[in-house]
Design an enzyme around this catalytic site. Structure first.
Site, PDB file in Angstrom:
ATOM      1  N   HIS A 190     141.866 -65.334 -19.290  1.00  0.00           N
ATOM      2  CA  HIS A 190     140.624 -65.228 -18.524  1.00  0.00           C
ATOM      3  C   HIS A 190     140.834 -65.997 -17.230  1.00  0.00           C
ATOM      4  O   HIS A 190     141.437 -67.079 -17.236  1.00  0.00           O
ATOM      5  CB  HIS A 190     139.486 -65.833 -19.337  1.00  0.00           C
ATOM      6  CG  HIS A 190     138.101 -65.544 -18.829  1.00  0.00           C
ATOM      7  ND1 HIS A 190     137.827 -64.529 -17.925  1.00  0.00           N
ATOM      8  CD2 HIS A 190     136.907 -66.137 -19.101  1.00  0.00           C
ATOM      9  CE1 HIS A 190     136.520 -64.514 -17.687  1.00  0.00           C
ATOM     10  NE2 HIS A 190     135.949 -65.478 -18.376  1.00  0.00           N
ATOM     11  N   GLU A 242     130.494 -58.530 -19.470  1.00  0.00           N
ATOM     12  CA  GLU A 242     129.908 -59.176 -20.649  1.00  0.00           C
ATOM     13  C   GLU A 242     128.399 -59.322 -20.528  1.00  0.00           C
ATOM     14  O   GLU A 242     127.661 -59.093 -21.493  1.00  0.00           O
ATOM     15  CB  GLU A 242     130.528 -60.554 -20.839  1.00  0.00           C
ATOM     16  CG  GLU A 242     131.982 -60.521 -21.276  1.00  0.00           C
ATOM     17  CD  GLU A 242     132.634 -61.890 -21.202  1.00  0.00           C
ATOM     18  OE1 GLU A 242     133.723 -62.050 -21.757  1.00  0.00           O
ATOM     19  OE2 GLU A 242     132.045 -62.803 -20.580  1.00  0.00           O
TER      20      GLU A 242
END
Length: 348
Positions: free
Chosen positions: A125, A213
């Protein structure tokens, strides 16, 4: 690399044909990979690499009983393949930094002194590196900084690996000290079981990931489902009917058709009444939510979302508050109806 036409735009991707597992093993033959963190992504990536014959160790904290015991259960041995964080970093040449984003900030001062010249610091990430002004994580100049970001949960990645398929991943190089950073990234991407690898940057990865997300993957999906369910219930429909028309039909039927051959194919395999209504209302929904997505993207790129995450996750009572929020969702009528519906599914 293979050049693929994605909706009129040519992109270069890396598949197992261009970068087979044999080549990945060769690239990683003299490497020891330490997976730091055994929560969400750590287990899947560590186990997949181990199964592919890569030299892997796991770094954790014996005080964190849940993750440490999970690692023990998966066959990692203390003193052999399971070590405290600092020792794992010292033993490794590639360090996969897979603890949570908030934990990466807290753990960094402990592990940074154990990085050696020529090591690779690996992320899944871009959060910690892109928002370094908030996380205070700045890698030394004598290491490679690379990324492979699976586009799915660790649970799905492991399940797909076990049946011979894979979750697609993005990859990036942020710092190339050894001139081998790209090969290291691609080799690990193949070794963890990626379906294929597509290029990105740390910044693009975190911007798209945080938007996704909060948007269609989780936040928007949940919110839209709740809105439709509540409207149906308000107008007299039973919980079973409202849930089936909102969630069950999507997850058990329609989304599978989309996954097989695309949205148009799903439309083509539904009734003409459903087709016409969906085609018309699609535009209204898109126009209604564009302002929300614009606001969301700005919140991500400005750093506001990361500040919220870091502040919330570092609060001493965060786990208790999270449990309360998730409990409220679980105990809502909609998801209680869902539990009942799932229990009635015929066994396969």
């Amino acid at each position: 690399m293979a050049r693929i036409n994605f909706g009129g735009t040519m992109e270069e991707i890396v598949t197992r044909d261009e970068f087979p597992m044999k080549k990945a093993r060769e690239v990683l033959s003299n490497e020891v990979i330490a997976v730091l963190g055994y929560g969400v992504q750590g287990p899947a990536q560590a186990l997949n690499m181990r199964d592919n014959g890569i030299d892997v160790i796991v770094g954790g904290s014996p005080e964190r009983q849940r993750s440490w015991e999970k690692a023990l259960k998966d066959g990692w041995e203390p003193g052999k393949t399971l070590f405290p964080f600092e020792e794992a970093v010292e033993r490794a040449t590639i360090i996969q930094y897979l603890v949570s984003d908030a934990a990466q900030t807290l753990l960094w001062p402990r592990i940074k002194p154990y990085l050696n010249k020529g090591d690779a610091l690996y992320f899944s990430h871009g959060f910690t590196i892109v928002y370094h002004d908030q996380t205070a994580v700045v890698p030394p100049e004598f290491v490679d900084v690379i990324l492979v970001a699976p586009k799915g949960s660790g649970t799905s990645m492991r399940a797909n690996f076990l049946v011979g398929s894979g979750i697609n991943s993005s990859y990036a190089v942020n710092q190339d000290y050894t001139d081998r950073a790209m090969d290291r990234a691609l080799a690990i991407g193949i070794a963890i079981g990626s379906g294929y690898l597509f290029p990105t940057t740390f910044k693009d990865e975190v911007y798209s990931d945080l938007t996704g997300e909060r948007g269609i993957l989780m936040g928007a999906l949940t919110g839209v489902m709740e809105a439709q369910y509540n409207v149906l219930r308000k107008n007299g429909h039973t919980p079973s009917e409202a849930f089936n028309e909102t969630v069950e039909e999507l997850t058990q039927s329609l989304i599978r058709l989309v996954g097989q051959n695309g949205m148009d194919w799903m439309y083509a395999n539904c009734s003409t009444t459903a087709q016409r209504g969906a085609l018309d209302w699609r535009h209204k929904f898109r126009e209604a939510v564009v302002p929300v997505f614009e606001d969301l993207y700005q919140s991500v790129t400005s750093g506001k979302e990361t500040r919220i995450v870091l502040q919330a996750n570092s609060a001493p009572d965060y786990k208790e508050r999270l449990a309360t929020e998730l409990g409220e969702m679980r105990e809502s009528e909609m998801w209680q109806a869902g539990a009942a519906v799932r229990a009635l599914r015929p066994e396969r």
